[in-house]
Design a protein around this motif. Structure first.
Motif, short mmCIF file in Angstrom:
data_model
loop_
_atom_site.label_atom_id
_atom_site.label_comp_id
_atom_site.label_asym_id
_atom_site.label_seq_id
_atom_site.Cartn_x
_atom_site.Cartn_y
_atom_site.Cartn_z
N SER A 250 0.77 -1.28 -0.16
CA SER A 250 0.06 -0.11 -0.06
C SER A 250 1.03 1.23 0.02
N HIS A 251 2.15 1.15 0.31
CA HIS A 251 2.89 2.27 0.43
C HIS A 251 3.44 2.25 -1.02
N MET A 252 3.92 1.16 -1.52
CA MET A 252 4.42 1.30 -3.08
C MET A 252 3.54 2.03 -4.01
N ILE A 253 2.09 1.77 -3.75
CA ILE A 253 0.96 2.25 -4.55
C ILE A 253 1.27 3.79 -4.37
N ASN A 254 1.55 4.36 -3.27
CA ASN A 254 1.78 5.78 -2.99
C ASN A 254 3.21 6.15 -3.30
N ARG A 255 3.71 5.81 -4.35
CA ARG A 255 5.07 6.21 -5.11
C ARG A 255 6.08 5.88 -4.08
N ARG A 256 6.28 4.83 -3.22
CA ARG A 256 7.33 4.77 -2.48
C ARG A 256 8.10 3.59 -2.98
N ILE A 257 9.25 3.54 -2.48
CA ILE A 257 10.30 2.39 -2.80
C ILE A 257 10.57 1.54 -1.58
N ALA A 258 10.35 0.34 -1.99
CA ALA A 258 10.65 -0.70 -0.83
C ALA A 258 12.00 -1.44 -0.94
#
Lengths: 469, 408
Positions: A250-258
């Motif tokens: 859900s964070h990656m959807i928000n343009r974050r990098i894992a």
């Protein structure tokens, strides 16, 4: 692996004897190296792998069986035999053809098997890596009542597959890095190509490429690495971590990098903002108002755990006029006959609680209940009975402690605990003024922090792109 | 190096905590005592005698229950100023006093008659005394006696008096608002004199000082509300009864909830059947104008209410029944209000209602010539009361429970 070794070897470095010698030199006599003589077609060959990184059953089923089949083929040249292996027998297995011995050694360390043909210059390297790892279990931190029960494991492969399964999207990218010049640990960054901010991506890549660490056993070290070059960062974590694939996705959807680290079930997210540490994946799985309420509650608990003991000290020892009379008489009645000043009393109990907590985490499971007995009965009840600390003090400390555990991310909660002591000291030296001063300092620091160029306290996950580029 | 520096700072902070706490204005709760009441009266040897009610916190805690001692102890000290007497309290008391929690300040009648302006300053100037502390005038007894009447609830006298005043004002309105800021307001404003709440003691104070007194069902002495103390300037000139006070407060829109017992329709001196009506949401406003040198005042009182009791049966099943009761209430309140006005005009001759203040606020220039001697005009004021009461409901029963009777 250096050139000296290769010079010492005779004319044909790909002769089987020489290959064996080279393995001996490089690996020494490590117990888990298997160098097996096999027949490859009509030629003699060698199969090399590390038993600890591979699965013997798999090698028998998929490698040796096919080699045996190749023996029955009609005679052909080495080149053709090799080609046959590559295109027919091992076409399904992930494989590569190498020529440099150095690279072959490196691949073997990663859990691949190498097939040599006597005197032939190409080496077939097969992907046979199968590791015993923990199966996917429910995460032990960040529990939810409603929502997926899967958690990341120590294996990066499993973790990547957990992410990939949630994104059936061609834009999902995994990039591999190797960190630690002694451990060569695999580190992956995962992102949605096109969504993610290129500038931030570049920063992350640079940081990973330019790291000079010798070893890497948990993502915490990477967290520190990513965290360390952000602006004004000592106070709050700027890297989010989670054991839950759904939270990471859900964070990656928000343009974050894992960032995934092999060997750690905690996957990192950059950039992370202050508000991220108050979000639980569960917020999104229930009625939005309930989620919003829970989030507000977490903010409130954060403030409570930060200032309650300090406020108690400030108010009872400097600003008695601020307390309602009835409450003040009640507090005064409990403080009657307590030998220590309020600030010492609070510090005493806070430190006791910290010790208790630390002991509780480090203790072997079997003796765990002892802690609760000693903690609850001896320290709570008896200390009050004996008149060492007052009831209200126990209430304050336990309220603080419970509020501290509300933070969904453990690293965040533990930082708050640290500042709490600062607040206590400020409040006990100069009262409410100190407390306000402490809060101001914290606020100033908080607004200074940037996580990869994103202001830390910006409450929205979609930040202004112009700022970062 | 950096680590050492941080460690050094932390060490310094810790040592500061241990070394510096208690240095400045820190007061530990177990080394200080709360003062909940203060009584001012003329001293025997010096100008003032100040009495403090000091809480013994342990005894007020209902859970620990204490050791059966009194919840409060009363200490008196004399001095030529209030501040001096306050500072001398530690001649008798071992702890520092925290005066920020004073609930009531009781001024002795004798002291109030001499004028309160000379000592009120110390109360207003002190930053620890709250502006909303109650300032009351002790009627008929020494001010210190009010703090000595202990009461079965186990609470300290100051708290009891404060709560009593607040509650009484809320349900009946028979005592004026008398916080410390009201004093300043009344002293500074034009066209209204200071009214302070008055309290008196019924019963035997000497018996009441002992803890045995609280073990009886019938308290030996109780503090009761005694209406209002009327001041001219800063000097006490007399007291208004509770009923008069209620009317004064009603006119100045300070009463929210009250109950009127109206003489019934068949006024019979031996058995005046009464109707009790309770009003809530009461409001009033006034209109003041000058007719030459005579103030013409119109007071409008409004309220919603219900019928609480009727002694004689009145037909309430029709709207006329309600209108009748409303009309009776109107007449009663108008009459009572006029009585109070003329009583105040004759007895005290000072504007306790704030007619002058109203005129001052709404017609500043017109008021100016009368400002100096407003009270002499107030005495001549012609007051007209218009009230408008609405009865919303007769409570549970419509008719009085009564047999209709059959037969001829």
């Amino acid at each position: 692996m250096n050139t000296e070794n290769q010079n010492a070897i005779g004319e044909d470095p790909y002769g089987l004897e020489n290959v064996k010698k080279q393995f001996d030199q490089v690996f020494g006599n490590t117990a888990d190296l298997a160098v097996v003589s096999v027949n490859v077609g009509q030629y003699k060959g060698l199969l090399c792998y590390l038993t600890t990184m591979t699965n013997t059953d798999f090698i028998i089923d998929h490698v040796l069986n096919d080699l045996a089949l190749s023996e029955q083929k009609e005679p052909m040249g080495k080149e053709e035999t090799f080609h046959l292996l590559e295109t027919i027998h091992y076409a399904v297995l992930k494989h590569e053809t190498l020529q440099s011995m150095d690279t072959v050694m490196d691949k073997i360390v990663l859990g691949k098997a190498a097939i040599f043909i006597d005197g032939f210059q190409k080496v077939l390297v097969l992907e046979v890596r199968t590791l015993n790892s923990r199966s996917i279990e429910e995460p032990s931190t960040q529990n939810v009542v409603r929502g997926p029960k899967e958690g990341f494991t120590e294996s990066a492969d499993t973790n990547m597959s957990l992410i990939r399964r949630r994104f059936n999207n061609v834009n999902l990218r995994f990039e591999r890095f190797e960190l630690g010049y002694k451990t060569h640990t695999a580190v992956y960054i995962a992102y949605l190509n096109g969504d993610v901010d290129e500038h931030i991506l570049k920063q992350v890549r640079d940081k990973l490429n330019n790291s000079h660490i010798d070893s890497l056993f948990d993502s915490a070290k990477i967290e520190e690495l990513l965290h360390s070059k952000n602006k004004g960062v000592i106070l709050f974590p700027t890297v989010y971590n989670s054991e839950r694939p759904d939270a990471i996705c859900s964070h990656m959807i928000n343009r974050r990098i894992a960032v995934l680290v092999d060997g750690s079930p905690f996957v990192l997210i950059v950039p992370s903002l202050f508000s991220d540490f108050f979000k639980s994946p569960e917020d999104e799985y229930q009625w939005s108002l309930i989620g919003a309420f829970a989030r507000c509650l977490r903010y409130f608990a954060f403030i409570l755990s930060l200032i309650v003991p300090a406020l108690y000290i400030a108010v009872t020892s400097y600003h008695q006029e601020l307390v309602p009379t009835i409450l003040l008489t009640s507090i005064a009645a409990q403080r009657e006959g307590i030998p220590f000043p309020a600030s010492i009393e609070i510090l005493l109990m806070e430190i006791t609680f910290e010790i208790l907590r630390e002991a509780g985490t480090r203790m072997p499971r079997l003796v765990g209940p002892t802690i609760s007995i000693v903690g609850a009965l001896v320290l709570g009840e008896a200390a009050v009975q004996a008149g060492v600390v007052s009831n209200i003090n126990v209430i304050v400390v336990s309220m603080t402690a419970i509020s501290g555990f509300v933070a969904p991310i453990y690293t965040f909660g533990s930082k708050v605990r640290f500042f709490r002591f600062g607040m206590i000291i400020m409040a006990s030296v100069i009262g409410l003024y100190g407390l306000v001063l402490g809060c101001c300092l914290l606020m100033v620091q908080l607004t200074r922090i940037e996580s990869f160029g994103v202001p830390y306290v910006s409450l929205f996950s979609r930040w202004d792109k112009r700022r970062t580029t | 190096m950096r680590f050492m520096r941080i460690a050094g700072v932390i060490m310094l902070c810790c040592s500061l905590t241990i070394a510096c706490t208690g240095c400045w204005d820190q007061t530990e709760l177990n080394r200080s005592s709360l003062v909940t009441g203060m009584a001012l009266e003329p001293g025997d040897h010096m100008k003032y005698k100040v009495t403090f009610e000091v809480v013994n916190a342990l005894e007020t805690d209902p859970n620990k229950g204490g050791k059966g001692g009194t919840p409060t102890a009363v200490f008196s000290k004399e001095g030529n100023s209030i501040a001096e007497a306050t500072q001398k309290i530690n001649e008798n008391l071992e702890r520092m006093i925290l005066i920020s929690h004073i609930r009531v300040i009781i001024i002795d009648e004798r002291l109030a008659r001499k004028g309160i302006n000379q000592f009120i300053d110390v109360l207003q100037r002190n930053r620890y005394i709250r502006e909303d502390v109650l300032v009351l005038v002790g009627k008929g007894s020494k001010a210190s006696d009010f703090l000595k009447t202990v009461y079965a609830r186990g609470q300290y006298a100051g708290y009891k008096i404060q709560l009593q005043v607040e509650t009484y004002r809320k349900v009946y309105g028979g005592i004026p608002r008398s916080h410390l800021y009201d004093v300043a307001q009344a002293l500074l404003t034009e066209g209204r004199v200071l009214l302070l709440g008055a309290i008196s003691i019924t019963g035997d104070v000497e018996k009441s000082e002992s803890l045995d007194a609280i073990k009886t069902v019938y308290p030996a002495a109780v503090v009761r509300m005694a209406g209002a103390a009327v001041f001219r300037g800063d000097k006490l000139i007399g007291f208004l009864s509770n009923e008069h006070t209620r009317m004064v407060m009603l006119a100045s829109d300070y009463v929210n909830n009250t109950l009127f017992a109206i003489p019934g329709p068949d006024v019979n001196p031996s058995n005046p059947g009464a109707i009790a009506v309770q009003f809530y949401h009461m409001h009033s406003h006034m209109h003041v104008k000058m007719d030459g040198n005579t103030p013409k005042v119109r007071v409008v009182v409004e309220g919603d209410g219900k019928i609480t009791s009727i002694d004689e049966n009145i037909k309430l099943s029709t709207i006329q029944g309600f209108e009748k009761v409303e009309a009776m209430t109107r007449d009663y309140v108008n009459e009572q209000m006029l009585k109070t006005v003329s009583y105040v005009q004759k007895k005290f001759g000072v504007d306790v209602f704030g007619f002058g203040q109203h005129y001052y606020r709404y017609h500043f220039r017109k008021f100016k010539p009368f400002a100096q001697n407003w009270d002499s005009y107030f005495v001549k004021a012609e007051v007209k009361v218009d009230s408008n009461f609405t009865l919303r409901r007769p409570d549970l029963k419509t008719q009085k429970v009564m047999k209709d009777g059959i037969g001829p």
